[in-house]
Design an enzyme around this catalytic site. Sequence first.
Site, PDB file in Angstrom:
ATOM      1  N   GLU A 296      -5.381   7.215  -4.618  1.00  0.00           N
ATOM      2  CA  GLU A 296      -5.165   8.425  -3.816  1.00  0.00           C
ATOM      3  C   GLU A 296      -6.203   9.484  -4.172  1.00  0.00           C
ATOM      4  O   GLU A 296      -6.735  10.182  -3.297  1.00  0.00           O
ATOM      5  CB  GLU A 296      -3.754   8.952  -4.054  1.00  0.00           C
TER       6      GLU A 296
ATOM      7  N   CYS B   3       0.830  -1.199   0.000  1.00  0.00           N
ATOM      8  CA  CYS B   3       0.000   0.000   0.000  1.00  0.00           C
ATOM      9  C   CYS B   3       0.875   1.264   0.000  1.00  0.00           C
ATOM     10  O   CYS B   3       1.546   1.533  -0.969  1.00  0.00           O
ATOM     11  CB  CYS B   3      -0.982  -0.042   1.175  1.00  0.00           C
ATOM     12  N   HIS B   4       0.902   2.047   1.078  1.00  0.00           N
ATOM     13  CA  HIS B   4       1.814   3.178   1.160  1.00  0.00           C
ATOM     14  C   HIS B   4       3.177   2.774   1.688  1.00  0.00           C
ATOM     15  O   HIS B   4       4.097   3.601   1.735  1.00  0.00           O
ATOM     16  CB  HIS B   4       1.218   4.290   2.031  1.00  0.00           C
TER      17      HIS B   4
END
Length: 220
Positions: free
Chosen positions: A158, A127-128
């Site tokens: 996002e 993910c991030h």
Amino acid sequence: MTTNTILIGLTSHGDLGGLRSTGYYLPEAAHPWRVFTDAGYTVEFASVAGGEPPVDGADLSDPVQKEFTEQVSLKQTPTFADLDPAGYDAVLFAGGHGAMWDFPSDPALAGFARDLYERGGVVAAVCHGPAALIGLTLSDGTPLVAGRRVAAFTDSEENAVGLTEVVPFLLQSRLEQLGAQHSGADDWQPHVVTDGTLVTGQNPASSTGVAEAVVAVLKK
């Protein structure tokens, strides 16, 4: 020499651009922890600043997350500088929006991951979490992701959560600027990419798959 130990790296950043609190995304730590533990690995945790990292996205109706919160204490996590990469077979960087602020700029995180990677360990992120790869260069100075196939939280996702103007950069775009070959599935669909000993996943739905792919690489 294998250690049978996997590190999960967590953000210490708790402010989502002044909008609300954030931190590491609980399911992105809990589900890999479950996979690694079930596969017989010892799982340890570290964070950028040490101590107790801020948490986001907890859903205790999920039995895995509930078990994680009951069995794992994160009140005194070490920093990456406190740890010897030789003690681990793999590191997985969990996401959560906080990672976008502190993962790319932590030299201890980058040094830990580089040393582990260059001695044949697995570097993984979901993910991030691939924000950890932004500041990660190899010993010859080239970005680890240059020419490598990766997945990460997409620019489309996002935008879908309305944070394009809040995060310090767009993760997919920055990885591509560093020479990564990014691929993405539709928003919120699981997507995992393995390129040698680099394993990455797109979003929270990819957390279990990333961990399973790490185990598969380690068992080769």
